[in-house]
Design an enzyme around this catalytic site. Structure first.
Site, short mmCIF file in Angstrom:
data_model
loop_
_atom_site.label_atom_id
_atom_site.label_comp_id
_atom_site.label_asym_id
_atom_site.label_seq_id
_atom_site.Cartn_x
_atom_site.Cartn_y
_atom_site.Cartn_z
CG HIS A 194 73.61 17.68 59.70
ND1 HIS A 194 73.55 18.97 59.22
CD2 HIS A 194 73.09 16.89 58.72
CE1 HIS A 194 73.00 18.96 58.02
NE2 HIS A 194 72.71 17.71 57.68
CD GLU A 195 73.21 12.95 58.45
OE1 GLU A 195 72.03 12.76 58.12
OE2 GLU A 195 74.01 13.58 57.72
CG HIS B 229 68.45 15.39 58.28
ND1 HIS B 229 67.93 16.56 57.80
CD2 HIS B 229 69.72 15.32 57.78
CE1 HIS B 229 68.85 17.19 57.05
NE2 HIS B 229 69.94 16.46 57.03
CG HIS C 273 69.88 20.21 54.58
ND1 HIS C 273 69.87 19.33 53.54
CD2 HIS C 273 70.63 19.65 55.55
CE1 HIS C 273 70.61 18.27 53.87
NE2 HIS C 273 71.08 18.44 55.08
ZN LIG Z 1 71.70 16.90 56.14
#
Ligand SMILES: [Zn+2]
Ligand SMILES: *[C@@H]1O[C@H](CO)[C@@H](O)[C@H](O)[C@H]1NC(C)=O
Ligand SMILES: *[C@@H]1O[C@H](CO)[C@@H](O)[C@H](O)[C@H]1NC(C)=O
Ligand SMILES: *[C@@H]1O[C@H](CO)[C@@H](O)[C@H](O)[C@H]1NC(C)=O
Length: 465
Positions: free
Chosen positions: A184-185, A188, A194
């Site tokens: 997930h990171e 980014h 998101h």
């Molecule tokens: Zn996040």
């Protein structure tokens, strides 16, 4: 963040590392991505939930949506909840990693061997499904790759948005060192916001502001359309970039299609649409010189091996599309999610006095109910017995940096003022007038019952003499 706290946290972490090593391995505790992020962030200190943070290099940064670290320019430009277009990834090419090459460094002294394996596993997920190539570099020869991700320890887990230039952190604190979180990171860092912050999110979810602490409302705003591009990949409840509805307790995000309420917030890995978006965004088919005219059935896309990929079974996010030449229709296994306008969103739960984080009792024991009343009134109302406090009347700042911001004129600065004002009502002088400011204000307002006028007059008189 603040240096002392960082040092203390580091000491604390080394001390507890052995004890907690086992617990961190548990991948199947049923916690959603946002629950893990929030409990990791509030493990040692509630200050990690602040919007503004003074970084080690004395730069003021903003942490939005639990794990996105923005500088003040980015904060001022990205967020907005008024437009209604469909987008997901940062639009500007300069935020992308050139030639799909992502150098990264792991601050080895801050991780166990097991942590490092886990980071490498998350990296290889991205490499398996996309044309992104992650190249591990040592800090000693970092000059060759000035732009790079640096995995390091931190309070909580967070990342910058897109390639910002120079070494950029992906912080992985204790409590969120898990493969899904790292995937997930990295999302980014390659330029993804998101899912629930997409400009078209209101067609798919309902953000229940009543359940979200007041100073966090702006952070749940959508991103501005002009910065974001979705490459025509539809909204995805099953994205690894989607939060669950449980960030501050049950019911913060309600899916308009009730079928998906328990699907949002997964942290198992990249979804089909995540993979498709990454492939389109980084031009994987083009990089592999696949025939540009190649089309895939249904939602399918051309992968880096020039084959068509379609949504897979629950166990695999994707599989090769069926090759039968005639099928150009209905091959998607997953339903294409459409807005069901008639869908009744579950009635938003009533606002009740409750704690919105799980570590309140620790903070109470530390005496923070008294010494840190502003933050505790936001996050630990129940435990700290602050249910009857009216935040508007308390006239407090919710961020240590507020006086500095006010002095620097941020209360009035276009773009940031919206954030600063909710964070710093006291320093921005936005509180309701307090008792003996000006008699005229009180007596002309007409909202004070007659009986009390006399009492107030008395109090004012007593104070004056
Ligand atoms: Zn996040
Ligand atoms: C943005 O969201 C907030 C909720 O905090 C709402 O009060 C405000 O009216 C919204 N602004 C626009 C322009 O929709
Ligand atoms: C913030 O980051 C952007 C890159 O995203 C950069 O262009 C800008 O100069 C930075 N601003 C500040 C104030 O550091
Ligand atoms: C901010 O703007 C308001 C008017 O919009 C003005 O009255 C106030 O003095 C300004 N505050 C600062 C600190 O500049």
């Amino acid at each position: 963040m603040k240096n002392l706290r960082l040092i203390l946290a580091t000491l604390f972490i080394s001390y507890t590392a052995v004890i907690h090593a086992a617990a961190d391995d548990d991948e199947n505790d049923g916690k959603s991505i946002d629950e893990i992020l929030i409990s990791a962030a509030t493990r040692n200190s509630v200050e990690m939930l602040d919007l503004f943070h003074m970084m080690e290099d004395n730069k003021m940064m903003a942490m939005v949506e639990l794990d996105i670290l923005l500088n003040m320019t980015e904060l001022a430009s990205y967020k907005h909840n008024s437009s209604r277009n469909k987008r997901k990834a940062l639009r500007d090419d300069r935020f992308r990693w050139p030639n799909c090459k992502v150098p990264y460094e792991i601050t080895e002294s801050e991780f166990t061997g097991q942590d490092i394996e886990m980071i490498e596993a998350a990296v290889s997920d991205w490499e398996r499904y996309t044309c992104l190539e992650f190249k591990r570099v040592q800090s000693s020869d970092a000059n060759k790759d000035p732009d790079r991700i640096v995995f390091k320890n931190g309070d909580g887990c967070y990342s910058r948005l897109g390639r910002v230039g120079g070494p950029q952190p992906i912080a992985l604190g204790r409590g969120c060192r898990r493969r899904g979180i790292v995937v997930h990171e990295i999302g980014h860092a390659i330029g993804w916001i998101h899912e629930q912050a997409r400009p078209d999110r209101d067609d798919y979810i309902f953000v229940n502001y009543a359940q979200i602490p007041a100073n966090w409302h702006r952070q749940y705003d959508k991103f501005r359309t002009q910065f974001i591009n979705d490459f025509d990949v539809d909204y995805d409840y099953t994205s690894i970039m989607h939060y669950s509805g449980r960030a501050f307790g049950e019911g913060t995000i309600i899916t308009k299609n009730p079928q998906y309420q328990n699907k949002i917030g997964q942290r198992d890995g990249l979804s089909f649409r995540d993979i498709k978006l990454a492939n389109l965004m980084y031009g994987c088919a083009k990089m592999s010189r696949c025939p540009p005219q190649k089309r895939c059935p249904g939602e399918g896309f051309v992968g880096k091996d020039c084959k068509c990929y379609c949504p897979g079974t629950p166990d695999t996010p994707l599989e090769e599309c069926p090759t039968t030449a005639t099928t150009t229709t209905t091959t998607t296994r997953r339903p294409v999610i459409k807005t069901t306008t008639a869908a009744t969103t579950t009635q938003p739960p009533a606002k009740v006095c409750r704690d919105v984080i799980t570590t309140c009792s620790t903070f109470k024991q530390n005496g923070q109910c008294l010494t840190d009343k502003a933050r505790m009134a936001l996050y630990c109302k129940l435990t700290c017995e602050l249910c009857d406090e009216d935040l508007n009347k308390m006239c407090m700042d919710y961020d240590d940096a507020c006086p500095i911001f006010a002095t620097a004129g941020y209360c009035n600065l276009t773009g940031t003022s919206e954030f600063v004002k909710v964070q710093c009502p006291k320093s921005c002088k936005l509180c309701e007038p307090q008792l003996p400011c000006s008699q005229a204000d009180f007596f002309n307002s007409g909202s004070i019952p007659d009986l009390n006028k006399f009492l107030i007059l008395l109090v004012v008189a007593l104070i004056k003499f």
